[in-house]
Design a protein around this motif. Structure first.
Motif, PDB file in Angstrom:
ATOM      1  N   LEU A 181      79.913  20.940  44.578  1.00 22.72           N
ATOM      2  CA  LEU A 181      80.846  20.121  45.359  1.00 22.72           C
ATOM      3  C   LEU A 181      80.449  18.644  45.408  1.00 22.72           C
ATOM      4  O   LEU A 181      81.056  17.872  46.144  1.00 22.72           O
ATOM      5  N   TYR A 182      79.419  18.287  44.645  1.00 25.31           N
ATOM      6  CA  TYR A 182      78.994  16.878  44.546  1.00 25.31           C
ATOM      7  C   TYR A 182      78.670  16.282  45.920  1.00 25.31           C
ATOM      8  O   TYR A 182      79.203  15.251  46.324  1.00 25.31           O
ATOM      9  N   MET A 183      77.768  16.966  46.616  1.00 29.69           N
ATOM     10  CA  MET A 183      77.301  16.448  47.904  1.00 29.69           C
ATOM     11  C   MET A 183      75.813  16.747  48.033  1.00 29.69           C
ATOM     12  O   MET A 183      75.256  17.491  47.232  1.00 29.69           O
ATOM     13  N   SER A 184      75.178  16.159  49.015  1.00 32.71           N
ATOM     14  CA  SER A 184      73.751  16.396  49.211  1.00 32.71           C
ATOM     15  C   SER A 184      73.524  17.742  49.897  1.00 32.71           C
ATOM     16  O   SER A 184      74.420  18.276  50.562  1.00 32.71           O
ATOM     17  N   VAL A 185      72.312  18.257  49.748  1.00 33.25           N
ATOM     18  CA  VAL A 185      71.972  19.517  50.411  1.00 33.25           C
ATOM     19  C   VAL A 185      72.050  19.338  51.926  1.00 33.25           C
ATOM     20  O   VAL A 185      72.485  20.241  52.643  1.00 33.25           O
ATOM     21  N   ALA A 186      71.660  18.171  52.418  1.00 32.43           N
ATOM     22  CA  ALA A 186      71.727  17.903  53.859  1.00 32.43           C
ATOM     23  C   ALA A 186      73.168  17.974  54.362  1.00 32.43           C
ATOM     24  O   ALA A 186      73.438  18.504  55.446  1.00 32.43           O
ATOM     25  N   THR A 187      74.100  17.464  53.562  1.00 30.68           N
ATOM     26  CA  THR A 187      75.516  17.519  53.943  1.00 30.68           C
ATOM     27  C   THR A 187      76.014  18.957  53.932  1.00 30.68           C
ATOM     28  O   THR A 187      76.777  19.372  54.812  1.00 30.68           O
ATOM     29  N   VAL A 188      75.573  19.726  52.944  1.00 27.97           N
ATOM     30  CA  VAL A 188      75.945  21.147  52.888  1.00 27.97           C
ATOM     31  C   VAL A 188      75.457  21.858  54.147  1.00 27.97           C
ATOM     32  O   VAL A 188      76.201  22.621  54.781  1.00 27.97           O
ATOM     33  N   LYS A 189      74.217  21.596  54.534  1.00 22.80           N
ATOM     34  CA  LYS A 189      73.663  22.234  55.729  1.00 22.80           C
ATOM     35  C   LYS A 189      74.466  21.863  56.970  1.00 22.80           C
ATOM     36  O   LYS A 189      74.699  22.703  57.849  1.00 22.80           O
ATOM     37  N   ALA A 190      74.900  20.606  57.036  1.00 21.30           N
ATOM     38  CA  ALA A 190      75.698  20.164  58.185  1.00 21.30           C
ATOM     39  C   ALA A 190      77.035  20.893  58.214  1.00 21.30           C
ATOM     40  O   ALA A 190      77.495  21.345  59.277  1.00 21.30           O
ATOM     41  N   HIS A 191      77.665  21.026  57.062  1.00 19.97           N
ATOM     42  CA  HIS A 191      78.937  21.754  56.983  1.00 19.97           C
ATOM     43  C   HIS A 191      78.753  23.215  57.393  1.00 19.97           C
ATOM     44  O   HIS A 191      79.576  23.777  58.131  1.00 19.97           O
ATOM     45  N   ILE A 192      77.668  23.822  56.919  1.00 19.94           N
ATOM     46  CA  ILE A 192      77.418  25.234  57.248  1.00 19.94           C
ATOM     47  C   ILE A 192      77.213  25.406  58.747  1.00 19.94           C
ATOM     48  O   ILE A 192      77.689  26.378  59.352  1.00 19.94           O
ATOM     49  N   SER A 193      76.530  24.464  59.372  1.00 26.20           N
ATOM     50  CA  SER A 193      76.343  24.520  60.824  1.00 26.20           C
ATOM     51  C   SER A 193      77.688  24.499  61.543  1.00 26.20           C
ATOM     52  O   SER A 193      77.929  25.271  62.484  1.00 26.20           O
ATOM     53  N   HIS A 194      78.605  23.619  61.086  1.00 33.84           N
ATOM     54  CA  HIS A 194      79.943  23.535  61.686  1.00 33.84           C
ATOM     55  C   HIS A 194      80.729  24.832  61.433  1.00 33.84           C
ATOM     56  O   HIS A 194      81.457  25.314  62.311  1.00 33.84           O
ATOM     57  N   ILE A 195      80.578  25.380  60.230  1.00 36.29           N
ATOM     58  CA  ILE A 195      81.269  26.626  59.877  1.00 36.29           C
ATOM     59  C   ILE A 195      80.807  27.762  60.779  1.00 36.29           C
ATOM     60  O   ILE A 195      81.616  28.537  61.301  1.00 36.29           O
TER      61      ILE A 195
END
Length: 217
Positions: A181-195
């Motif tokens: 998805l062309y994003m940083s791992v930190a951003t992925v972790k933030a999205h997963i937290s929201h999910i």
């Protein structure tokens, strides 16, 4: 606070490697090793530990039976199963007897350390391929409900969160999602937290099942 760790594996080289890996974290201390499940149960009874890294295939008593016995102990330790294979039945059996995590031995060292941290915080830890195997078991065993609460919760996800959730449900790791998805791992972790918050989920398996029931995977 330092957590006391026991390593259980019939291969001395594996035990040595795990000792080195765990020893790199100052919050962890390896205090015992065992070459079979029965010895692990005996050692815990003599001097209880906080967490056990458990192999599955061992002589005398295998990892599943040992995990079951350890979980019946007082106090019971957290148990993370480490194995070279991820067959569906082994995943389900290990989790059914109380394993707190299930990781493949080829999991990168930093992810094993992260899994230990998650379990110490009371969260389950499953490698992506193991998550996929468990989801398959659950999906094959029942028809999707596609109930209104699940649909509403999934609908509340942003487009980006939905993309992350779909990739998560397919068994992708955080790094693989970031690359796709062309994003940083930190951003992925933030999205997963929201999910997790929006779906009222406590782990990746619950998110994956929700996405399946919503018809997105």
């Amino acid at each position: 606070m330092t957590s006391r760790v026991m390593i259980v594996d019939d291969d001395p080289l594996v035990r040595s490697g795990l000792r080195l890996l765990v020893g790199g974290d100052r919050s962890l201390e390896v205090v015992a090793e065992a070459a079979d499940g029965r010895r692990a149960v005996e050692l815990h009874a003599q001097d209880p530990v906080d967490l056990v890294l458990m192999d599955l295939r061992m002589p005398v008593m295998d990892g599943i039976e040992a995990t079951k016995a350890l979980k019946a102990a007082s106090p019971p330790p957290a148990v993370i199963v480490l194995t070279t294979f991820d067959a569906d039945d082994h995943v389900v059996r290990a989790l059914a007897v109380g394993a707190d995590g299930f990781l493949l031995k080829d999991t990168p060292p930093e992810e094993i350390v992260a899994a230990i941290g998650a379990v110490r915080e009371g969260r389950p830890a499953l490698s992506p391929s193991v998550t996929a195997a468990l989801i398959k078991q659950v999906v094959d065993g029942h028809e999707p409900t596609r109930d209104r609460p699940v649909a509403d919760a999934v609908a509340a996800l942003t487009d980006r969160e939905r993309e992350v959730a779909v990739n998560l449900a397919r068994g992708s790791s955080n790094a693989e999602i970031a690359e796709a998805l062309y994003m940083s791992v930190a951003t992925v972790k933030a999205h997963i937290s929201h999910i997790f918050t929006k779906l009222d989920a406590s782990n990746r398996v619950q998110v994956a099942i929700a996405m399946h029931d919503a018809g997105l995977v």
